[in-house]
Design a protein around this motif. Structure first.
Motif, short mmCIF file in Angstrom:
data_model
loop_
_atom_site.label_atom_id
_atom_site.label_comp_id
_atom_site.label_asym_id
_atom_site.label_seq_id
_atom_site.Cartn_x
_atom_site.Cartn_y
_atom_site.Cartn_z
N GLU A 81 117.25 94.12 -13.94
CA GLU A 81 116.49 94.46 -12.73
C GLU A 81 115.12 93.80 -12.72
OE1 GLU A 81 117.50 96.15 -10.01
OE2 GLU A 81 119.48 96.18 -10.93
N GLU A 82 114.44 93.85 -13.86
CA GLU A 82 113.10 93.26 -13.94
C GLU A 82 113.15 91.74 -13.75
OE1 GLU A 82 109.43 92.69 -17.10
OE2 GLU A 82 110.97 94.17 -17.52
N LEU A 83 114.10 91.09 -14.40
CA LEU A 83 114.20 89.63 -14.28
C LEU A 83 114.58 89.21 -12.87
CD1 LEU A 83 115.94 88.88 -17.67
CD2 LEU A 83 113.65 88.14 -17.00
N GLN A 106 104.45 74.35 -13.02
CA GLN A 106 104.35 75.51 -13.90
C GLN A 106 105.27 76.63 -13.41
OE1 GLN A 106 100.20 76.45 -13.85
NE2 GLN A 106 99.64 74.82 -15.29
N LYS A 107 105.27 76.85 -12.12
CA LYS A 107 106.11 77.91 -11.57
C LYS A 107 107.59 77.55 -11.67
CE LYS A 107 102.54 79.82 -8.75
NZ LYS A 107 101.94 79.95 -7.46
N ALA A 108 107.91 76.28 -11.51
CA ALA A 108 109.31 75.86 -11.67
C ALA A 108 109.77 76.07 -13.11
CB ALA A 108 109.46 74.39 -11.27
N THR A 109 108.89 75.80 -14.07
CA THR A 109 109.22 76.03 -15.47
C THR A 109 109.41 77.52 -15.73
OG1 THR A 109 107.97 74.08 -16.12
CG2 THR A 109 108.42 75.68 -17.84
N LEU A 110 108.54 78.33 -15.17
CA LEU A 110 108.65 79.78 -15.33
C LEU A 110 109.95 80.29 -14.73
CD1 LEU A 110 107.28 82.39 -16.23
CD2 LEU A 110 106.20 82.50 -14.00
N ILE A 111 110.30 79.80 -13.55
CA ILE A 111 111.55 80.21 -12.91
C ILE A 111 112.75 79.80 -13.77
CG2 ILE A 111 113.05 79.73 -10.94
CD1 ILE A 111 110.50 79.73 -9.21
N PHE A 112 112.69 78.61 -14.35
CA PHE A 112 113.76 78.14 -15.22
C PHE A 112 113.97 79.09 -16.39
CE2 PHE A 112 115.03 75.75 -19.01
CZ PHE A 112 116.26 75.25 -18.59
N HIS A 113 112.88 79.51 -17.04
CA HIS A 113 112.98 80.41 -18.20
C HIS A 113 113.46 81.80 -17.79
CE1 HIS A 113 111.59 77.61 -21.16
NE2 HIS A 113 110.54 77.31 -20.42
N ILE A 114 113.04 82.26 -16.62
CA ILE A 114 113.52 83.55 -16.14
C ILE A 114 115.03 83.49 -15.90
CG2 ILE A 114 113.43 85.18 -14.20
CD1 ILE A 114 110.44 84.52 -13.95
N GLU A 139 117.18 81.50 -17.38
CA GLU A 139 117.85 81.45 -18.69
C GLU A 139 117.97 82.84 -19.29
OE1 GLU A 139 115.69 78.77 -21.24
OE2 GLU A 139 117.30 77.31 -21.09
N GLU A 140 116.88 83.59 -19.25
CA GLU A 140 116.89 84.94 -19.81
C GLU A 140 117.85 85.84 -19.03
OE1 GLU A 140 116.01 87.81 -22.57
OE2 GLU A 140 115.37 85.72 -22.61
N LEU A 141 117.86 85.69 -17.71
CA LEU A 141 118.76 86.48 -16.89
C LEU A 141 120.22 86.16 -17.22
CD1 LEU A 141 119.12 88.54 -14.62
CD2 LEU A 141 118.90 86.65 -12.98
N GLN A 142 120.54 84.90 -17.46
CA GLN A 142 121.90 84.53 -17.84
C GLN A 142 122.30 85.19 -19.16
OE1 GLN A 142 124.32 82.89 -16.23
NE2 GLN A 142 122.96 82.81 -14.47
N ASP A 143 121.37 85.23 -20.12
CA ASP A 143 121.65 85.88 -21.40
C ASP A 143 121.93 87.37 -21.20
OD1 ASP A 143 121.33 83.50 -22.75
OD2 ASP A 143 119.28 83.93 -23.40
N VAL A 144 121.14 88.01 -20.35
CA VAL A 144 121.32 89.44 -20.09
C VAL A 144 122.66 89.69 -19.40
CG1 VAL A 144 120.43 91.41 -18.77
CG2 VAL A 144 118.86 89.98 -20.08
N LEU A 145 122.98 88.86 -18.41
CA LEU A 145 124.25 89.03 -17.70
C LEU A 145 125.45 88.81 -18.63
CD1 LEU A 145 123.39 87.27 -14.32
CD2 LEU A 145 123.64 89.73 -14.74
#
Length: 123
Positions: free
Chosen positions: A17-19, A42-50, A52-58
């Motif tokens: 939910e947070e991601l 910078q924001k594109a990089t941040l979105i990319f990492h979010i 990635e993390e969301l894919q791991d959680v899913l």
């Protein structure tokens, strides 16, 4: 499901939910508002990492549905629940050895009899 697995599952749902909310916030509102290219990068990089993390959680949540959560993808061996409580998105047992690998690669090595402490660090 036992209490520890229920707690991990609940944590993964909260992370999802947070991601998702952060991804929505950064992609919809802030990308269009900034004009400067470096800020957009910078924001594109941040979105990319979010993402990635969301894919791991899913993936971890899908493992709960398939009853494969807690098993190493490489060996099939069970991963201790104590370790999964720390890193619930771990896919293999090797995911927990990163600090040891990082320290081996970054810390300088020298023979104690060859150099004094200060020399080895600054030569």
């Amino acid at each position: 499901m036992n209490d520890q697995l229920t707690a991990i599952h609940t944590e993964l749902l909260m992370m999802k939910e947070e991601l998702q909310s952060r991804l929505f916030e950064y992609s919809c509102f802030q990308m269009s508002a900034s004009v400067e290219p470096s800020i957009n990068n910078q924001k594109a990089t941040l979105i990319f990492h979010i993402k990635e993390e969301l894919q791991d959680v899913l993936l971890a949540l899908s493992k709960f549905e398939n009853n494969t959560f807690g098993y190493c993808e490489k060996t099939g061996a069970p991963i201790p629940i104590e370790k999964l409580a720390v890193l619930p998105t771990a896919r293999t047992a090797d995911d927990f050895y990163y600090p040891a690998q990082f320290e081996k690669k970054t810390l300088p090595y020298w023979e104690p009899e060859m150099y004094a402490y200060d020399q080895a660090l600054y030569e």
